[in-house]
Design a protein around this motif. Sequence first.
Motif, PDB file in Angstrom:
ATOM      1  N   THR A   1       0.852  -1.185   0.000  1.00 44.47           N
ATOM      2  CA  THR A   1       0.000   0.000   0.000  1.00 44.47           C
ATOM      3  C   THR A   1       0.893   1.242   0.000  1.00 44.47           C
ATOM      4  O   THR A   1       2.049   1.184   0.403  1.00 44.47           O
ATOM      5  N   ILE A   2       0.322   2.352  -0.424  1.00 47.05           N
ATOM      6  CA  ILE A   2       1.127   3.547  -0.660  1.00 47.05           C
ATOM      7  C   ILE A   2       1.030   4.539   0.495  1.00 47.05           C
ATOM      8  O   ILE A   2      -0.019   4.708   1.110  1.00 47.05           O
ATOM      9  N   SER A   3       2.152   5.176   0.783  1.00 47.09           N
ATOM     10  CA  SER A   3       2.180   6.376   1.628  1.00 47.09           C
ATOM     11  C   SER A   3       3.006   7.412   0.874  1.00 47.09           C
ATOM     12  O   SER A   3       4.068   7.093   0.338  1.00 47.09           O
ATOM     13  N   LYS A   4       2.503   8.648   0.811  1.00 50.13           N
ATOM     14  CA  LYS A   4       3.270   9.673   0.120  1.00 50.13           C
ATOM     15  C   LYS A   4       3.039  11.027   0.767  1.00 50.13           C
ATOM     16  O   LYS A   4       2.002  11.270   1.388  1.00 50.13           O
ATOM     17  N   VAL A   5       4.030  11.896   0.622  1.00 49.81           N
ATOM     18  CA  VAL A   5       3.991  13.236   1.208  1.00 49.81           C
ATOM     19  C   VAL A   5       4.329  14.240   0.114  1.00 49.81           C
ATOM     20  O   VAL A   5       5.361  14.114  -0.571  1.00 49.81           O
ATOM     21  N   GLU A   6       3.473  15.229  -0.044  1.00 48.85           N
ATOM     22  CA  GLU A   6       3.704  16.272  -1.047  1.00 48.85           C
ATOM     23  C   GLU A   6       4.750  17.260  -0.541  1.00 48.85           C
ATOM     24  O   GLU A   6       4.691  17.706   0.606  1.00 48.85           O
ATOM     25  N   ILE A   7       5.709  17.575  -1.401  1.00 45.79           N
ATOM     26  CA  ILE A   7       6.828  18.433  -1.015  1.00 45.79           C
ATOM     27  C   ILE A   7       6.610  19.852  -1.544  1.00 45.79           C
ATOM     28  O   ILE A   7       6.426  20.057  -2.746  1.00 45.79           O
ATOM     29  N   HIS A   8       6.640  20.838  -0.617  1.00 41.68           N
ATOM     30  CA  HIS A   8       6.529  22.246  -0.964  1.00 41.68           C
ATOM     31  C   HIS A   8       7.817  22.976  -0.565  1.00 41.68           C
ATOM     32  O   HIS A   8       8.708  22.388   0.038  1.00 41.68           O
ATOM     33  N   GLY A   9       7.860  24.286  -0.888  1.00 43.01           N
ATOM     34  CA  GLY A   9       8.985  25.113  -0.481  1.00 43.01           C
ATOM     35  C   GLY A   9       9.960  25.366  -1.606  1.00 43.01           C
ATOM     36  O   GLY A   9       9.928  24.704  -2.654  1.00 43.01           O
ATOM     37  N   ASP A  10      10.867  26.327  -1.383  1.00 39.79           N
ATOM     38  CA  ASP A  10      11.849  26.688  -2.403  1.00 39.79           C
ATOM     39  C   ASP A  10      12.721  25.507  -2.797  1.00 39.79           C
ATOM     40  O   ASP A  10      13.116  25.358  -3.956  1.00 39.79           O
ATOM     41  N   GLU A  11      13.048  24.647  -1.830  1.00 36.39           N
ATOM     42  CA  GLU A  11      13.912  23.507  -2.111  1.00 36.39           C
ATOM     43  C   GLU A  11      13.208  22.457  -2.963  1.00 36.39           C
ATOM     44  O   GLU A  11      13.844  21.534  -3.476  1.00 36.39           O
ATOM     45  N   ALA A  12      11.888  22.577  -3.090  1.00 33.42           N
ATOM     46  CA  ALA A  12      11.140  21.605  -3.889  1.00 33.42           C
ATOM     47  C   ALA A  12      11.163  21.947  -5.371  1.00 33.42           C
ATOM     48  O   ALA A  12      10.730  21.150  -6.199  1.00 33.42           O
ATOM     49  N   ASP A  13      11.658  23.149  -5.720  1.00 36.04           N
ATOM     50  CA  ASP A  13      11.727  23.538  -7.123  1.00 36.04           C
ATOM     51  C   ASP A  13      12.702  22.626  -7.866  1.00 36.04           C
ATOM     52  O   ASP A  13      13.760  22.261  -7.342  1.00 36.04           O
ATOM     53  N   GLY A  14      12.358  22.294  -9.103  1.00 39.94           N
ATOM     54  CA  GLY A  14      13.207  21.404  -9.869  1.00 39.94           C
ATOM     55  C   GLY A  14      13.122  19.987  -9.327  1.00 39.94           C
ATOM     56  O   GLY A  14      14.081  19.459  -8.764  1.00 39.94           O
ATOM     57  N   ALA A  15      11.955  19.382  -9.458  1.00 42.57           N
ATOM     58  CA  ALA A  15      11.693  18.067  -8.873  1.00 42.57           C
ATOM     59  C   ALA A  15      12.688  17.034  -9.370  1.00 42.57           C
ATOM     60  O   ALA A  15      13.031  17.008 -10.552  1.00 42.57           O
ATOM     61  N   PRO A  16      13.182  16.184  -8.473  1.00 37.45           N
ATOM     62  CA  PRO A  16      14.082  15.103  -8.896  1.00 37.45           C
ATOM     63  C   PRO A  16      13.377  14.147  -9.858  1.00 37.45           C
ATOM     64  O   PRO A  16      12.153  14.148  -9.991  1.00 37.45           O
ATOM     65  N   GLN A  17      14.146  13.313 -10.497  1.00 34.37           N
ATOM     66  CA  GLN A  17      13.621  12.368 -11.471  1.00 34.37           C
ATOM     67  C   GLN A  17      12.737  11.320 -10.802  1.00 34.37           C
ATOM     68  O   GLN A  17      13.006  10.893  -9.677  1.00 34.37           O
ATOM     69  N   THR A  18      11.694  10.916 -11.507  1.00 31.22           N
ATOM     70  CA  THR A  18      10.814   9.860 -11.009  1.00 31.22           C
ATOM     71  C   THR A  18      11.607   8.610 -10.650  1.00 31.22           C
ATOM     72  O   THR A  18      12.502   8.195 -11.387  1.00 31.22           O
TER      73      THR A  18
END
Length: 242
Positions: A181-198
């Motif tokens: 089953t899945i658990s996930k957390v949405e990432i916000h903030g300046d450091e979240a810009d330029g999302a890493p590769q899937t």
Amino acid sequence: MRRYGSAVLLLLVGGAVLRISLFSELYLRYVQPALRPYLVVSGVLLMLLGSVAAVRGMRQGEEEEGHNHPQGHAHGGPRIAWLLTLPALALLLFPPPALGSYSASREEAQRAAQGVGTFSALPAGNPLDISVAQYSSRAIYDTGHSLKGRTLRLTGFVTHGSHGTWYVTRLLVTCCAADATISKVEIHGDEADGAPQTDSWVAVTGVWIPKGKLGTDGAWPPVLKATTVTQVKEPADPYDKR
């Protein structure tokens, strides 16, 4: 050679099981650590059975030669049965990867009210390493707001959403990969810009941002405001802990 088909298949499957469970930690991609002894025993038994089948095949061949049977008269299963060796050989040489973003995307937010309440206090630590599943549970259901004011670090693989959003994601396994089953957390903030590769693995440090009403779909997925995002190596055990 047809008489050796079952022996080859048993030896290949047994070798593959031992490779992932006895000689490496690849089995953690598929099952919980507690199941390792059963995999090792199963692999050993398959190897023994394969060896016995190979010896019987050799003896059968010798007996047929002693009775001057015509060449090509060996008994055995249909030739198509040899195709069963292909998946066994693939598992031995190319073990499938752990579940990732594709598996995570198949599960929708099934977070209808499961009951809210007060959680136990978090241990000391700054930042505090916490599993994605624990963070998600506390963010969605904890009336005591135990995440408030804490600097937390989550580790997981990257999945992407719409409009540039991305998540730190882990899959929680109760028994084996089939029940993940899945658990996930949405990432916000300046450091979240330029999302890493899937499917790349990251460690994200940040603080909790409240979202929605506790115990409802509006609180899902929970949010973390990132202060640092660091790419890390995939752990040997890629699945989350409660």
